[in-house]
Motif scaffolding. Structure first.
Motif, PDB file in Angstrom:
ATOM      1  N   ASP A 168      42.428  36.501   7.978  1.00  0.00           N
ATOM      2  CA  ASP A 168      42.122  37.327   7.978  1.00  0.00           C
ATOM      3  C   ASP A 168      42.227  38.888   8.828  1.00  0.00           C
ATOM      4  O   ASP A 168      42.174  39.796   8.890  1.00  0.00           O
ATOM      5  CB  ASP A 168      40.770  37.342   7.248  1.00  0.00           C
ATOM      6  CG  ASP A 168      39.684  37.506   5.922  1.00  0.00           C
ATOM      7  OD1 ASP A 168      41.259  37.549   5.615  1.00  0.00           O
ATOM      8  OD2 ASP A 168      38.820  36.716   5.976  1.00  0.00           O
ATOM      9  N   SER A 169      41.619  38.593  10.142  1.00  0.00           N
ATOM     10  CA  SER A 169      41.882  38.775  11.204  1.00  0.00           C
ATOM     11  C   SER A 169      43.331  39.427  11.410  1.00  0.00           C
ATOM     12  O   SER A 169      43.466  40.520  11.904  1.00  0.00           O
ATOM     13  CB  SER A 169      41.140  38.771  13.004  1.00  0.00           C
ATOM     14  OG  SER A 169      41.925  36.907  13.231  1.00  0.00           O
ATOM     15  N   ILE A 170      44.291  38.675  11.474  1.00  0.00           N
ATOM     16  CA  ILE A 170      45.926  39.197  11.559  1.00  0.00           C
ATOM     17  C   ILE A 170      46.147  40.217  10.976  1.00  0.00           C
ATOM     18  O   ILE A 170      46.967  40.599  10.923  1.00  0.00           O
ATOM     19  CB  ILE A 170      46.303  37.466  11.524  1.00  0.00           C
ATOM     20  CG1 ILE A 170      46.505  36.452  12.867  1.00  0.00           C
ATOM     21  CG2 ILE A 170      47.849  37.308  10.939  1.00  0.00           C
ATOM     22  CD1 ILE A 170      47.329  35.249  12.729  1.00  0.00           C
ATOM     23  N   GLU A 196      43.437  40.256   0.761  1.00  0.00           N
ATOM     24  CA  GLU A 196      43.301  38.952  -0.283  1.00  0.00           C
ATOM     25  C   GLU A 196      44.754  38.025   0.000  1.00  0.00           C
ATOM     26  O   GLU A 196      45.434  38.357  -1.079  1.00  0.00           O
ATOM     27  CB  GLU A 196      42.694  39.537  -1.411  1.00  0.00           C
ATOM     28  CG  GLU A 196      42.671  38.525  -2.293  1.00  0.00           C
ATOM     29  CD  GLU A 196      41.425  37.665  -1.407  1.00  0.00           C
ATOM     30  OE1 GLU A 196      40.933  36.242  -2.143  1.00  0.00           O
ATOM     31  OE2 GLU A 196      40.317  38.604  -0.802  1.00  0.00           O
ATOM     32  N   PRO A 197      44.338  37.220   0.296  1.00  0.00           N
ATOM     33  CA  PRO A 197      45.633  36.428   0.174  1.00  0.00           C
ATOM     34  C   PRO A 197      45.867  35.342  -1.427  1.00  0.00           C
ATOM     35  O   PRO A 197      44.535  35.241  -2.150  1.00  0.00           O
ATOM     36  CB  PRO A 197      45.963  35.027   1.014  1.00  0.00           C
ATOM     37  CG  PRO A 197      44.103  34.717   1.057  1.00  0.00           C
ATOM     38  CD  PRO A 197      43.563  35.782   0.727  1.00  0.00           C
ATOM     39  N   ASP A 198      47.213  35.375  -2.286  1.00  0.00           N
ATOM     40  CA  ASP A 198      47.110  34.207  -3.640  1.00  0.00           C
ATOM     41  C   ASP A 198      47.148  32.746  -2.694  1.00  0.00           C
ATOM     42  O   ASP A 198      48.256  32.285  -2.062  1.00  0.00           O
ATOM     43  CB  ASP A 198      48.382  34.799  -3.546  1.00  0.00           C
ATOM     44  CG  ASP A 198      48.810  33.647  -5.181  1.00  0.00           C
ATOM     45  OD1 ASP A 198      47.881  33.714  -5.799  1.00  0.00           O
ATOM     46  OD2 ASP A 198      49.890  33.282  -5.352  1.00  0.00           O
ATOM     47  N   ILE A 199      45.838  32.006  -2.908  1.00  0.00           N
ATOM     48  CA  ILE A 199      46.074  30.743  -2.675  1.00  0.00           C
ATOM     49  C   ILE A 199      46.253  29.810  -3.919  1.00  0.00           C
ATOM     50  O   ILE A 199      46.104  29.583  -4.855  1.00  0.00           O
ATOM     51  CB  ILE A 199      44.623  30.472  -2.160  1.00  0.00           C
ATOM     52  CG1 ILE A 199      44.431  31.883  -1.311  1.00  0.00           C
ATOM     53  CG2 ILE A 199      44.375  29.184  -2.039  1.00  0.00           C
ATOM     54  CD1 ILE A 199      42.717  31.419  -0.993  1.00  0.00           C
ATOM     55  N   TYR A 232      50.694  35.957   0.875  1.00  0.00           N
ATOM     56  CA  TYR A 232      50.301  37.641   1.695  1.00  0.00           C
ATOM     57  C   TYR A 232      51.747  38.622   1.168  1.00  0.00           C
ATOM     58  O   TYR A 232      52.923  38.117   1.952  1.00  0.00           O
ATOM     59  CB  TYR A 232      50.389  38.292   2.742  1.00  0.00           C
ATOM     60  CG  TYR A 232      48.709  37.460   3.386  1.00  0.00           C
ATOM     61  CD1 TYR A 232      47.859  37.828   3.118  1.00  0.00           C
ATOM     62  CD2 TYR A 232      48.540  35.677   4.328  1.00  0.00           C
ATOM     63  CE1 TYR A 232      46.437  37.372   3.685  1.00  0.00           C
ATOM     64  CE2 TYR A 232      47.832  35.289   3.962  1.00  0.00           C
ATOM     65  CZ  TYR A 232      46.154  36.432   4.106  1.00  0.00           C
ATOM     66  OH  TYR A 232      45.367  34.991   4.480  1.00  0.00           O
ATOM     67  N   GLU A 233      51.907  39.040  -0.184  1.00  0.00           N
ATOM     68  CA  GLU A 233      52.633  40.077  -0.693  1.00  0.00           C
ATOM     69  C   GLU A 233      52.869  41.628   0.455  1.00  0.00           C
ATOM     70  O   GLU A 233      51.794  41.481   0.983  1.00  0.00           O
ATOM     71  CB  GLU A 233      52.489  40.363  -1.966  1.00  0.00           C
ATOM     72  CG  GLU A 233      53.546  38.761  -3.112  1.00  0.00           C
ATOM     73  CD  GLU A 233      54.148  39.066  -4.196  1.00  0.00           C
ATOM     74  OE1 GLU A 233      53.458  40.493  -4.587  1.00  0.00           O
ATOM     75  OE2 GLU A 233      53.502  38.122  -5.258  1.00  0.00           O
ATOM     76  N   GLN A 241      46.987  34.657  18.450  1.00  0.00           N
ATOM     77  CA  GLN A 241      47.282  34.924  17.371  1.00  0.00           C
ATOM     78  C   GLN A 241      47.557  33.810  16.275  1.00  0.00           C
ATOM     79  O   GLN A 241      47.757  32.863  15.619  1.00  0.00           O
ATOM     80  CB  GLN A 241      47.816  35.858  16.542  1.00  0.00           C
ATOM     81  CG  GLN A 241      47.258  37.488  16.641  1.00  0.00           C
ATOM     82  CD  GLN A 241      48.075  38.787  16.057  1.00  0.00           C
ATOM     83  OE1 GLN A 241      49.496  38.071  16.030  1.00  0.00           O
ATOM     84  NE2 GLN A 241      47.244  39.233  15.256  1.00  0.00           N
ATOM     85  N   LYS A 242      48.682  32.877  17.630  1.00  0.00           N
ATOM     86  CA  LYS A 242      49.699  32.105  17.373  1.00  0.00           C
ATOM     87  C   LYS A 242      48.382  30.485  17.399  1.00  0.00           C
ATOM     88  O   LYS A 242      48.514  29.172  16.871  1.00  0.00           O
ATOM     89  CB  LYS A 242      50.273  31.500  18.288  1.00  0.00           C
ATOM     90  CG  LYS A 242      51.886  31.923  18.342  1.00  0.00           C
ATOM     91  CD  LYS A 242      52.922  32.235  18.738  1.00  0.00           C
ATOM     92  CE  LYS A 242      52.284  32.056  20.038  1.00  0.00           C
ATOM     93  NZ  LYS A 242      54.166  31.443  20.946  1.00  0.00           N
TER      94      LYS A 242
END
Length: 186
Positions: free
Chosen positions: A12-14, A19-22, A40-41, A132-133
């Protein structure tokens, strides 16, 4: 927070709370849970598909001394075959492959119908800065590794010139599913 909640909060922070498609990929190991692929599209920019796995770090590998790993892919495409492929890799190879920088992996067939690429190279993840990694989980550090599609015919070139020269090869366009096959530069 659970490790899964920590990982999702990190994504979320990145991504700016997108909202991802899971989607889930069934585990090939009955001792391990299914693999989540968070897609994430149009991130980090329009026309890209980017995905992260969650489930690789739930396994263990003897080479993992400083932490565990999850995978990331980003392609200039909106085809979901790219994210699904990394979920399939995790399901099939977790515990057996360390997914270390420089590892190459044969997928066994074309990854997506838009390309003949059928292998992967593991290296630093695209679009992420140093902080972020890495995700600090409850009991371990989780490192996000990037996976980059290759043509199987490029594996010999990779073995000949090794990672640094391959990465800087003039034909290398790692996020383009339509790139040409790389050949030895004369």
């Amino acid at each position: 927070m659970t490790d899964k909640e920590i990982f999702l909060a990190h994504l979320d922070s990145i991504t700016g709370n997108l909202e991802p498609d899971i989607r889930m990929v069934q585990s090939e190991d009955a001792q391990l849970p299914d693999v989540a692929v968070l897609t994430y599209e149009n991130w980090p920019k329009p026309g890209f598909i980017t995905a992260f796995t969650y489930g690789l770090s739930l396994a263990d590998h003897p080479n993992w001394k400083r932490g565990r790993c999850e995978l990331m892919i980003s392609m200039e495409s909106l085809m979901h075959a790219w994210p699904f492929a990394i979920g399939a890799l995790v399901s099939r190879l977790r515990g057996r492959c360390p997914f270390s920088y420089g590892n190459t992996i044969k997928y066994g067939r074309s990854i997506s119908e838009e390309s003949e690429m059928d292998a992967f190279l593991v290296f630093a993840p695209p679009h992420l800065d140093r902080d972020q990694k890495t995700v600090r989980m409850n009991d371990y550090d989780c490192f996000i590794a990037g996976v980059y599609p290759l043509y199987g015919s490029e594996l010999d070139l990779y073995e000949q010139i090794q990672l640094e020269a391959f990465w800087h090869h003039p034909g290398w366009d790692p996020l383009n599913p339509q790139r040409e096959v790389m050949r030895m530069v004369q």
